[in-house]
Design a protein around this motif. Sequence first.
Motif, PDB file in Angstrom:
ATOM      1  N   THR A  37       0.861  -1.178   0.000  1.00  0.00           N
ATOM      2  CA  THR A  37       0.000   0.000   0.000  1.00  0.00           C
ATOM      3  C   THR A  37       0.899   1.231   0.000  1.00  0.00           C
ATOM      4  O   THR A  37       2.071   1.159   0.340  1.00  0.00           O
ATOM      5  N   GLY A  38       0.339   2.358  -0.401  1.00  0.00           N
ATOM      6  CA  GLY A  38       1.083   3.603  -0.371  1.00  0.00           C
ATOM      7  C   GLY A  38       2.167   3.727  -1.420  1.00  0.00           C
ATOM      8  O   GLY A  38       3.073   4.547  -1.268  1.00  0.00           O
ATOM      9  N   ALA A  39       2.090   2.930  -2.467  1.00  0.00           N
ATOM     10  CA  ALA A  39       3.138   2.983  -3.496  1.00  0.00           C
ATOM     11  C   ALA A  39       3.188   4.344  -4.195  1.00  0.00           C
ATOM     12  O   ALA A  39       4.236   4.734  -4.706  1.00  0.00           O
ATOM     13  N   GLY A  40       2.100   5.062  -4.187  1.00  0.00           N
ATOM     14  CA  GLY A  40       2.052   6.352  -4.868  1.00  0.00           C
ATOM     15  C   GLY A  40       2.994   7.392  -4.291  1.00  0.00           C
ATOM     16  O   GLY A  40       3.524   8.231  -5.018  1.00  0.00           O
ATOM     17  N   HIS A  41       3.221   7.348  -2.995  1.00  0.00           N
ATOM     18  CA  HIS A  41       4.123   8.329  -2.385  1.00  0.00           C
ATOM     19  C   HIS A  41       5.572   7.846  -2.329  1.00  0.00           C
ATOM     20  O   HIS A  41       6.456   8.616  -1.963  1.00  0.00           O
ATOM     21  N   TYR A  42       5.828   6.606  -2.690  1.00  0.00           N
ATOM     22  CA  TYR A  42       7.181   6.060  -2.615  1.00  0.00           C
ATOM     23  C   TYR A  42       8.192   6.869  -3.439  1.00  0.00           C
ATOM     24  O   TYR A  42       9.293   7.142  -2.943  1.00  0.00           O
ATOM     25  N   LEU A  44       8.252   9.980  -3.900  1.00  0.00           N
ATOM     26  CA  LEU A  44       8.557  11.176  -3.106  1.00  0.00           C
ATOM     27  C   LEU A  44       9.661  10.887  -2.091  1.00  0.00           C
ATOM     28  O   LEU A  44      10.582  11.689  -1.902  1.00  0.00           O
ATOM     29  N   ILE A  45       9.555   9.733  -1.433  1.00  0.00           N
ATOM     30  CA  ILE A  45      10.557   9.357  -0.434  1.00  0.00           C
ATOM     31  C   ILE A  45      11.917   9.155  -1.098  1.00  0.00           C
ATOM     32  O   ILE A  45      12.937   9.671  -0.633  1.00  0.00           O
ATOM     33  N   VAL A  46      11.923   8.405  -2.183  1.00  0.00           N
ATOM     34  CA  VAL A  46      13.173   8.147  -2.902  1.00  0.00           C
ATOM     35  C   VAL A  46      13.773   9.463  -3.396  1.00  0.00           C
ATOM     36  O   VAL A  46      14.975   9.705  -3.234  1.00  0.00           O
ATOM     37  N   GLY A  47      12.954  10.310  -3.966  1.00  0.00           N
ATOM     38  CA  GLY A  47      13.430  11.603  -4.473  1.00  0.00           C
ATOM     39  C   GLY A  47      13.998  12.484  -3.374  1.00  0.00           C
ATOM     40  O   GLY A  47      15.051  13.106  -3.542  1.00  0.00           O
ATOM     41  N   LEU A  48      13.303  12.532  -2.241  1.00  0.00           N
ATOM     42  CA  LEU A  48      13.770  13.347  -1.123  1.00  0.00           C
ATOM     43  C   LEU A  48      15.126  12.855  -0.619  1.00  0.00           C
ATOM     44  O   LEU A  48      16.056  13.642  -0.438  1.00  0.00           O
ATOM     45  N   ARG A  94       9.283  -0.104   1.593  1.00  0.00           N
ATOM     46  CA  ARG A  94       7.896   0.034   1.142  1.00  0.00           C
ATOM     47  C   ARG A  94       6.957  -0.367   2.268  1.00  0.00           C
ATOM     48  O   ARG A  94       7.380  -0.919   3.270  1.00  0.00           O
ATOM     49  N   ILE A  95       5.674  -0.097   2.083  1.00  0.00           N
ATOM     50  CA  ILE A  95       4.677  -0.514   3.065  1.00  0.00           C
ATOM     51  C   ILE A  95       4.071  -1.818   2.557  1.00  0.00           C
ATOM     52  O   ILE A  95       3.312  -1.822   1.581  1.00  0.00           O
ATOM     53  N   ILE A  96       4.427  -2.912   3.214  1.00  0.00           N
ATOM     54  CA  ILE A  96       3.922  -4.222   2.809  1.00  0.00           C
ATOM     55  C   ILE A  96       3.414  -4.937   4.050  1.00  0.00           C
ATOM     56  O   ILE A  96       4.119  -5.051   5.053  1.00  0.00           O
ATOM     57  N   THR A  97       2.181  -5.382   3.979  1.00  0.00           N
ATOM     58  CA  THR A  97       1.610  -6.179   5.057  1.00  0.00           C
ATOM     59  C   THR A  97       1.318  -7.567   4.513  1.00  0.00           C
ATOM     60  O   THR A  97       0.977  -7.733   3.345  1.00  0.00           O
ATOM     61  N   ASN A 144      11.234  16.434   4.940  1.00  0.00           N
ATOM     62  CA  ASN A 144      11.090  15.058   5.405  1.00  0.00           C
ATOM     63  C   ASN A 144       9.856  14.912   6.291  1.00  0.00           C
ATOM     64  O   ASN A 144       9.133  13.919   6.199  1.00  0.00           O
ATOM     65  N   ALA A 145       9.613  15.883   7.159  1.00  0.00           N
ATOM     66  CA  ALA A 145       8.433  15.834   8.026  1.00  0.00           C
ATOM     67  C   ALA A 145       7.153  15.806   7.192  1.00  0.00           C
ATOM     68  O   ALA A 145       6.212  15.057   7.505  1.00  0.00           O
ATOM     69  N   ALA A 146       7.117  16.564   6.117  1.00  0.00           N
ATOM     70  CA  ALA A 146       5.938  16.564   5.247  1.00  0.00           C
ATOM     71  C   ALA A 146       5.733  15.200   4.595  1.00  0.00           C
ATOM     72  O   ALA A 146       4.616  14.667   4.577  1.00  0.00           O
ATOM     73  N   VAL A 147       6.810  14.610   4.103  1.00  0.00           N
ATOM     74  CA  VAL A 147       6.720  13.292   3.461  1.00  0.00           C
ATOM     75  C   VAL A 147       6.382  12.214   4.495  1.00  0.00           C
ATOM     76  O   VAL A 147       5.567  11.329   4.235  1.00  0.00           O
ATOM     77  N   LEU A 148       6.987  12.301   5.669  1.00  0.00           N
ATOM     78  CA  LEU A 148       6.711  11.311   6.705  1.00  0.00           C
ATOM     79  C   LEU A 148       5.271  11.371   7.199  1.00  0.00           C
ATOM     80  O   LEU A 148       4.710  10.351   7.600  1.00  0.00           O
TER      81      LEU A 148
END
Length: 167
Positions: A37-42, A44-48, A94-97, A144-148
């Motif tokens: 889940t949350g792959a759409g923002h991934y 952003l994290i990598v870029g940051l 990534r977020i994986i459950t 980072n706080a915004a992305v987190l």
Amino acid sequence: MIASIVILVLVTVQRLGELVLARRNTTRLLANGGLETGAGHYPLIVGLHAAWLIGLFVLAWDQPVNWIWMGVFVLLQLARIWVIASLGGRWTTRIITVPGETLVRRGPYRFLSHPNYVVVALEIGVLPLAFDLVAYAVVFSILNAAVLTIRIRGESRALAGTGTPEV
């Protein structure tokens, strides 16, 4: 100057190694029925994180090292290792459950829901401080706080949906 370059190269190698480990764990988790889940923002994290590290190479390669802040950064690396070891094969970028799996409650997860993000947030600020880049530390800490904020919301929703008891 040499110390700055060595530090930046070591941090880069560490992060690349972590990406290899994360990819291996991600592949295994998905093969075992894991759901991402949350792959759409991934991106952003990598870029940051890429921008943070590239910027440090540009601005800090020739800076003297503040060894007190560097010592704090080393302690954060020990905390990072503790987090990764506590999650073991579940640690990924990534977020994986995995349905049916219980939440980890050992290591730093006994005390905090998201210790990895605490470590990352501190690293983002502390490493630039080791090179006396105060404004850089502040700007990237805010970004980072915004992305987190996005990331933790997504992860909390994903973990709440596991429906499994905590261990």
